[in-house]
Design a protein around this motif. Structure first.
Motif, PDB file in Angstrom:
ATOM      1  N   PRO A  20       0.854  -1.280   0.062  1.00  0.00           N
ATOM      2  CA  PRO A  20      -0.024  -0.083   0.133  1.00  0.00           C
ATOM      3  C   PRO A  20       0.801   1.256   0.176  1.00  0.00           C
ATOM      4  N   THR A  21       0.108   2.373  -0.638  1.00  0.00           N
ATOM      5  CA  THR A  21       1.051   3.674  -0.596  1.00  0.00           C
ATOM      6  C   THR A  21       0.843   4.057   0.805  1.00  0.00           C
ATOM      7  N   TYR A  22      -0.374   4.362   1.414  1.00  0.00           N
ATOM      8  CA  TYR A  22      -0.545   4.684   2.831  1.00  0.00           C
ATOM      9  C   TYR A  22      -1.153   3.729   3.437  1.00  0.00           C
ATOM     10  N   SER A  23      -1.098   3.543   4.527  1.00  0.00           N
ATOM     11  CA  SER A  23      -1.908   2.343   5.357  1.00  0.00           C
ATOM     12  C   SER A  23      -3.132   2.317   5.156  1.00  0.00           C
ATOM     13  N   GLY A  24      -3.851   3.504   5.311  1.00  0.00           N
ATOM     14  CA  GLY A  24      -5.339   3.450   5.135  1.00  0.00           C
ATOM     15  C   GLY A  24      -5.799   3.716   3.603  1.00  0.00           C
TER      16      GLY A  24
ATOM     17  N   PRO B 283      -7.959   3.536   0.740  1.00  0.00           N
ATOM     18  CA  PRO B 283      -8.926   2.711   0.325  1.00  0.00           C
ATOM     19  C   PRO B 283      -8.855   2.112  -1.108  1.00  0.00           C
TER      20      PRO B 283
ATOM     21  N   ASP C 163      -7.863  -2.387  -1.739  1.00  0.00           N
ATOM     22  CA  ASP C 163      -8.708  -3.556  -2.187  1.00  0.00           C
ATOM     23  C   ASP C 163      -9.175  -3.468  -3.463  1.00  0.00           C
TER      24      ASP C 163
ATOM     25  N   LEU D 193       3.727  -5.398   3.519  1.00  0.00           N
ATOM     26  CA  LEU D 193       4.052  -4.220   4.318  1.00  0.00           C
ATOM     27  C   LEU D 193       5.561  -3.776   4.234  1.00  0.00           C
ATOM     28  N   SER D 194       6.374  -4.586   4.056  1.00  0.00           N
ATOM     29  CA  SER D 194       7.702  -4.418   4.060  1.00  0.00           C
ATOM     30  C   SER D 194       8.787  -4.807   2.778  1.00  0.00           C
TER      31      SER D 194
ATOM     32  N   ALA E 269       8.383  -0.710   3.311  1.00  0.00           N
ATOM     33  CA  ALA E 269       7.343   0.125   3.003  1.00  0.00           C
ATOM     34  C   ALA E 269       7.589   1.089   1.879  1.00  0.00           C
ATOM     35  N   TRP E 270       6.425   1.503   1.161  1.00  0.00           N
ATOM     36  CA  TRP E 270       6.320   2.111   0.057  1.00  0.00           C
ATOM     37  C   TRP E 270       7.122   3.628   0.048  1.00  0.00           C
ATOM     38  N   THR E 271       7.783   3.920  -0.815  1.00  0.00           N
ATOM     39  CA  THR E 271       8.182   5.279  -0.868  1.00  0.00           C
ATOM     40  C   THR E 271       7.871   6.075  -2.051  1.00  0.00           C
TER      41      THR E 271
ATOM     42  N   LEU F 206       7.063  10.847   0.163  1.00  0.00           N
ATOM     43  CA  LEU F 206       7.024   9.889   1.448  1.00  0.00           C
ATOM     44  C   LEU F 206       8.283   9.158   1.488  1.00  0.00           C
ATOM     45  N   LYS F 207       9.114   8.896   2.358  1.00  0.00           N
ATOM     46  CA  LYS F 207      10.414   8.219   2.412  1.00  0.00           C
ATOM     47  C   LYS F 207      10.381   7.260   3.578  1.00  0.00           C
TER      48      LYS F 207
END
Ligand SMILES: [Zn+2]
Lengths: 250, 163
Positions: free
Chosen positions: B48-52, B54, B57, B80-81, B83-85, B162-163
Motif C-alpha cells: 500500500p502507498t498509505y496504510s489507510g 482505500p 482493495d 507491508l515491508s 514500506a512504499w516510498t 514519502l520516504k
C-alpha cells in the motif's frame, strides 16, 4: 505467549481505532475545510494501521476471528485503548490537544517498534511512522498557533491541555503484558518513550507560550479494559452496523 | 517462467490503474513488488502507498479480474515491508501525474522546504510557474497536499514525498 502477543496487538490497535473514530466524528464538521480534510485524513491513516494490527491479531487467534470481528464485536471491557483517546472532541483546541499528546507518544513508540524482533510488528511500525510524522507536524503546529494566538485561543488551548494532562501518565504506566513484550524484544520500552515525549512537550509548550500542567495524574486503566462511560457511546455508534446486520459487508 | 508469459503479465498489470488517479498504472506507481508465476498460477505481491489507502482493495480485485480473465489463476498478497516510498514512482509515472494535474513529489529536503517553510518551489501543473503556495498540508487523499498557483490562480494537488 500467543495470547499475550494478541493482547499486545489489541493495545496498539485499539488506541489508533478509538482515536481514529473520534476524528471521524469530525468529518464534515471541521472548523475549516482544510482542518476537516486533515483530521479525516489522519483518521484514515489510523484506521489503516488498525487494519494491519487486527489482520495480524486475527491470524494469531485463528478460528472464526477476523479483523472485523475484533474491531466490531468485542465488549467495552475487551478494548485495550488508553483513556486519553476516548475523550470527546468538545472543541477544536481539545481535538488538537488530544492529537498532539497522542502523536508525541505515538512517534517514539513506532520508532521503537520498528526494531521489534516480531517482523510483522516491525513492518507495520515502519509503514505507520511515515504517516505519524505528518500527524505530529500537523498537531504541534496547531498547538503553537492556538497557544501563541489570540487571548481566547490561548485560554482554550491551555484549558484543553489542563483537561488532558491527568490522562498522560497512563500512556507510560507499564502493564504486565507490556513488560513481558518489552523483555522479549517484541514490544517497546515505555520509559524511553517517555523521555522523548517529555522533550517534545517541553519544546512545543515553550514555543506555544503554554504552561505545562502540573495536575496530578489519574489512575486510569484503559489498557486493562477499565474505561470511562465515553466508551459506551463510542461503541454504540462504532458497532451499530455489525450488531444490527450481523456479518454485513460493504 | 518463460519470458513471453512474464511480459504478458507485466503488460496486463500495466492496464490496471489506481482508481483515485486513473492515468497512473500500478506498475508506474510502484505498488507491484513481486510477480511469481508457476504454470498458470500467479502470485502478485502489492504494497500500500498509505496504510489507510482505500484503493488497495480495489487494486487487488482489479488485478485478479484482469489476470483471471487472461486465463491465469491469480492470488494477490498485500505486503507491508519494505514500506512504499514515492521514489518508486517511475519517470513515466511522474510525467503522467503532472499531465493529470498533480505535481510530482520533490526530493525529501525540497519537500520539507515546500511543506513546512512555505518555500515557493512546487511547480504549477497548469502554467509551470513556481510562484505557488500551499493551501493545505492535507489534500483530497492522504498522499496529497493542496497548492494554488499565484500567477494563473489554478488550484492543484501536490503528491507529497514519502520516504
Ligand atoms: Zn499556474
Amino acid at each position: 505467549m500467543k495470547d499475550k502477543l494478541y493482547e499486545y496487538l489489541l493495545m496498539l490497535g485499539d488506541n489508533s481505532m478509538v482515536l481514529g473514530h473520534r476524528l471521524s466524528e469530525l468529518c464534515g464538521h471541521g472548523p475549516s475545510l482544510e482542518t476537516d480534510i486533515a483530521l479525516t485524513n489522519i483518521s484514515l491513516d489510523l484506521f489503516g494501521q488498525v487494519r494491519s494490527y487486527f489482520q495480524y491479531a486475527a491470524e494469531i487467534k485463528g478460528g472464526d476471528v477476523t479483523e472485523d470481528s475484533i474491531a466490531f464485536l468485542r465488549f467495552d471491557r475487551d478494548y485495550r485503548n488508553v483513556i486519553l483517546v476516548e475523550q470527546p472532541n468538545e472543541d477544536f483546541a481539545h481535538v488538537i490537544g488530544r492529537q498532539f499528546l497522542f502523536d508525541a507518544f505515538h512517534l517514539p513508540l513506532l520508532e521503537q517498534l520498528m526494531e521489534s524482533n516480531d517482523e510483522m510488528i516491525a513492518a507495520i511500525a515502519a509503514k505507520s511512522i511515515k504517516e505519524c510524522r505528518y500527524h505530529l507536524r500537523f498537531s504541534s503546529s496547531w498547538v503553537k498557533r492556538l497557544g501563541d494566538g489570540t487571548m481566547e485561543s490561548k485560554i482554550k488551548m491551555q484549558s484543553a491541555m489542563n483537561h488532558f494532562f491527568p490522562f498522560v501518565s497512563e500512556l507510560f504506566r507499564e502493564t504486565s503484558i507490556e513488560k513481558e513484550m518489552k523483555e522479549l524484544g517484541v514490544g517497546a520500552d515505555l520509559k524511553m518513550i517517555k523521555e522523548v515525549f517529555d522533550e517534545k512537550v517541553k519544546e512545543v509548550f515553550f514555543e506555544s507560550t503554554l504552561e505545562i500542567p502540573q495536575s496530578s495524574s489519574r489512575q486510569t486503566n484503559g489498557k486493562t479494559g477499565i474505561h470511562t462511560e465515553q466508551m459506551g457511546f463510542i461503541l454504540a455508534e462504532l458497532q451499530y452496523m455489525q450488531r444490527a446486520y450481523p456479518n454485513m459487508q460493504w | 517462467m518463460n519470458s513471453t508469459q512474464n511480459k504478458n503479465i507485466q503488460d496486463l498489470l500495466r492496464e490496471v490503474t489506481d482508481p483515485e488517479i486513473p492515468v497512473l498504472s500500478i506498475m508506474d506507481m510502484g505498488v507491484v513488488r513481486d510477480v511469481e508465476v508457476n504454470g498458470k498460477s500467479v502470485l502478485i505481491k502489492i504494497t500500500p502507498t498509505y496504510s489507510g489507502c482505500p484503493a488497495m482493495d480495489t487494486i487487488a480485485t482489479d488485478i485478479k479480474l484482469k489476470l483471471d480473465e487472461a486465463g491465469y489463476d491469480t492470488t494477490v498478497k498485500l505486503i507491508l515491508s519494505p514500506a512504499w516510498t514515492t521514489d518508486w514512482i517511475t519517470k513515466k509515472g511522474r510525467a503522467e501525474l503532472e499531465k493529470y494535474g498533480i505535481a510530482a513529489p520533490l526530493d525529501e529536503t525540497s519537500d520539507k522546504h515546500a511543506l513546512i517553510d512555505g518555500k515557493r518551489i512546487v511547480k504549477c501543473t497548469n502554467c509551470g510557474s513556481t510562484n505557488t503556495k500551499m493551501v493545505s498540508q492535507f489534500g483530497s487523499t492522504a498522499c496529497k497536499a493542496l497548492f494554488q498557483c499565484e500567477d494563473c490562480l489554478e488550484p492543484f494537488d501536490y503528491f507529497k514525498c514519502l520516504k
